[in-house]
Design a protein around this motif. Structure first.
Motif, PDB file in Angstrom:
ATOM      1  N   GLU A   2       0.833  -1.210   0.000  1.00 43.56           N
ATOM      2  CA  GLU A   2       0.000   0.000   0.000  1.00 43.56           C
ATOM      3  C   GLU A   2       0.860   1.249   0.000  1.00 43.56           C
ATOM      4  O   GLU A   2       0.566   2.234  -0.689  1.00 43.56           O
ATOM      5  CB  GLU A   2      -0.945  -0.006   1.209  1.00 43.56           C
TER       6      GLU A   2
ATOM      7  N   LYS B 112       2.237   1.978  -3.415  1.00 46.56           N
ATOM      8  CA  LYS B 112       1.253   2.476  -4.371  1.00 46.56           C
ATOM      9  C   LYS B 112       1.304   4.004  -4.409  1.00 46.56           C
ATOM     10  O   LYS B 112       1.193   4.618  -5.473  1.00 46.56           O
ATOM     11  CB  LYS B 112      -0.154   2.011  -3.991  1.00 46.56           C
TER      12      LYS B 112
ATOM     13  N   GLU C  20       4.497  -3.814  -7.533  1.00 46.39           N
ATOM     14  CA  GLU C  20       3.138  -4.065  -7.065  1.00 46.39           C
ATOM     15  C   GLU C  20       2.734  -5.532  -7.231  1.00 46.39           C
ATOM     16  O   GLU C  20       2.224  -6.167  -6.300  1.00 46.39           O
ATOM     17  CB  GLU C  20       2.159  -3.143  -7.793  1.00 46.39           C
TER      18      GLU C  20
END
Length: 257
Positions: A40, A43, A238
């Motif tokens: 996260e 990101k 990712e």
């Protein structure tokens, strides 16, 4: 934060995990947590650098516009009754529209140029700190991942997990290079006297100012390119985070049955 401090933090995390879970699971619970939260986190960092990229590219375009103007302009012999009148020989509409840079007959260095030099110094220091911290963190992470080699269930994903660290380590180096380029761009701009009188004298003499501006702009271009490449590397992580997290989660779920 130094690498030794980060390693001590890892030892604390692992010791804490040891009190909560069986010995075989202690590292897996830790790496699963890291895979979730840092996926996260990254990101955000795969997108946010492009804000700086655009900012530096705009600054570069403005500096190049002035450099192009000063490469061919001749000093104006016009006089003005207002000290706030624009200097027709020094201004370029592209630089004014992009960064608001406006040379006035009764003014000194435009505030926008002073702000640019100050901001470059601040951003350089921020990137230097980030790059150093990230490099230390990745050094500690690489050492920690050695503990995964004994987990056969992760054998086919070991390279993927280490690639995340490699990419982030490369980003750390790029970030430190960004800082160096920003610092040097500010230093190059510091070689130019941006007062109208000094610039006009330079137009008559050897036109050093536009050459300095082209170099500063190209340093900003390179900083922007490095930052964009760093964001791409982070974005590549990712999928690796996702599949690694899913595998570790499956292993832990199996041990709980």
């Amino acid at each position: 934060m130094r690498s030794s401090q980060i390693r001590r933090q890892w030892r604390i995390v692992l010791c804490h995990a040891r009190t909560m879970h069986p010995e075989r699971e202690q590292l897996l619970f830790t790496v699963r947590n890291l895979a979730r939260v840092h996926r996260e986190h990254e990101k955000f960092y795969s997108e946010s650098p492009f804000h700086d990229v655009i900012r530096w590219q705009r600054s570069s375009r403005a500096l190049k516009a002035l450099a192009e103007r000063w490469s061919v302009a001749t000093p104006s012999g016009e006089t003005s009754f207002s000290p706030f009148a624009g200097a027709p020989d020094l201004n370029d509409d592209r630089a004014t529209e992009t960064l608001g840079i406006l040379f006035m007959e009764g003014g000194g260095e435009p505030g926008e140029i002073a702000n640019l030099k100050r901001d470059l110094g601040v951003l350089a220091e921020a990137n230097r700190t980030t790059g150093q911290w990230l490099a230390a963190a990745m050094s500690a992470a690489w050492d920690m991942l050695e503990g995964l080699l004994g987990y056969g269930e992760l054998a086919d994903l070991l390279a993927e997990r280490h690639r995340i660290v490699s990419n982030d380590w490369q980003c750390a180096s790029m970030t430190e290079l960004v800082a160096r380029n920003l610092d040097r761009a500010a230093a190059i701009l510091g070689r130019v006297d941006f007062t109208p009188a000094a610039l006009r004298a330079d137009l008559i003499a050897n036109r050093l100012a536009p050459r300095y501006l082209f170099s500063a702009a190209e340093m900003l271009d390179h900083a922007a390119d490095l930052m964009a490449s760093s964001a791409v590397l982070t974005h590549e992580n990712e999928r690796r985070w996702r599949i690694f997290y899913e595998r570790v989660d499956q292993i832990l779920a199996a041990t709980e049955k």
